[in-house]
Design a protein around this motif. Structure first.
Motif, PDB file in Angstrom:
ATOM      1  N   ILE A 172       0.430  -0.761  -0.157  1.00  0.00           N
ATOM      2  CA  ILE A 172      -0.035   0.173   0.097  1.00  0.00           C
ATOM      3  C   ILE A 172       0.719   1.078   0.018  1.00  0.00           C
ATOM      4  O   ILE A 172       2.133   1.698   0.104  1.00  0.00           O
ATOM      5  CB  ILE A 172      -0.890  -0.092   1.119  1.00  0.00           C
ATOM      6  N   GLU A 189      -6.917  -3.605   3.080  1.00  0.00           N
ATOM      7  CA  GLU A 189      -6.344  -2.030   3.013  1.00  0.00           C
ATOM      8  C   GLU A 189      -6.002  -1.331   4.642  1.00  0.00           C
ATOM      9  O   GLU A 189      -5.170  -0.802   4.596  1.00  0.00           O
ATOM     10  CB  GLU A 189      -6.679  -2.251   1.877  1.00  0.00           C
ATOM     11  N   HIS A 193      -3.516   0.280   6.525  1.00  0.00           N
ATOM     12  CA  HIS A 193      -3.046   2.459   6.198  1.00  0.00           C
ATOM     13  C   HIS A 193      -2.893   2.500   8.065  1.00  0.00           C
ATOM     14  O   HIS A 193      -2.355   3.622   8.677  1.00  0.00           O
ATOM     15  CB  HIS A 193      -4.067   2.718   5.378  1.00  0.00           C
TER      16      HIS A 193
END
Length: 262
Positions: A172, A189, A193
């Motif tokens: 990512i 994802e 993050h």
């Protein structure tokens, strides 16, 4: 004009400077095998785009944490700019500050240069954070003495280790979350993050709190490095963000080296 070269483990930053003012900067991946001729071809094109020539450079100064890159930068200065480069921390460009740690010779040139620049611009006790390959925290007292610090893995290193060790995790981009984003991730994802970004912010804030408590006096926090602005979006822990801190430190050392010895 000054050509300042800041050689890090990941990138080399070349900057053209008028005094302590950065006119322009360029970044190239660090590769100790890159020859002086390769640097020169690359720089010649960039100088041309800026309407400059190699003849406009009066001084070349280098700060490097990659010893194998030194020789080719030495040749670059001598062959293409007609002058041997000044190396930060040596000769007339000696640090000029107390390095009050157990092994002064082991201090990275970039960290010493940051300490010099931060003390020159900010009064009092300081904590300098540099977001590079590693994230470093450096403590400089009100007299300008370097007192020690902390080395932590850089956020990109942490992310790379996570992705490499866990086969199903995607790669990512590192970015600040939106103001409305929950810290309870709803997919892989978003969870990554949150963990990478907020985990790193929490580390920064926690270590700064511990450093301030140990210093025992008010200490201003100065942040530098490419990712400083990214983290500044979501925390008020930084008092000053100066992405050119290292380059300013090199300009200070170049000025010092140019003065005749007394």
């Amino acid at each position: 004009m000054l050509l300042a070269c800041d050689v890090g483990n990941t990138n080399i930053v070349f900057a053209l400077m008028d005094g302590r003012e950065v006119r322009t900067r360029w970044r190239i991946a660090t590769d100790a095998r890159r020859t002086a001729d390769e640097y020169a071809v690359w720089l010649m094109q960039l100088f041309s785009l800026e309407g400059c020539s190699f003849d406009s450079v009066e001084t070349v100064i280098v700060s490097t944490v990659v010893p194998r890159a030194r020789h080719n930068l030495q040749v670059l200065g001598e062959k293409y700019f007609g002058k041997p480069p000044i190396f930060a921390g040596e000769g007339g460009a000696g640090w000029g500050i107390a390095i009050d740690v157990d092994e002064p010779a082991s201090l990275g040139a970039d960290r010493a240069v940051n300490a010099i620049a931060a003390h020159d611009e900010q009064p009092g006790d300081l904590i300098v954070i540099d977001f590079g390959t590693a994230t470093t925290f450096d403590v400089i007292d009100f007299n300008g003495a370097y007192k020690g610090g902390i080395i932590a893995p850089g956020i990109n290193l942490s992310l790379d280790a996570l992705v490499q060790a866990a086969a199903k995790l995607p790669r990512i981009a590192i970015e600040a979350p939106s103001e409305t984003q929950s810290v309870i991730g709803r997919n892989t994802e978003s969870q990554m993050h949150i963990g990478v970004y907020w985990g790193y912010v929490s580390m920064i804030e926690g270590l700064i709190a511990r450093l301030r408590a140990e210093i025992g006096r008010p200490a201003k926090v100065v942040a530098t490095g490419g990712l400083a602005l990214l983290f500044d979006e979501q925390t008020d822990i930084f008092d000053v963000v100066d992405v050119d801190l290292t380059l300013k430190g090199l300009a200070i050392l170049a000025e010092k080296a140019s003065k005749p010895a007394r």
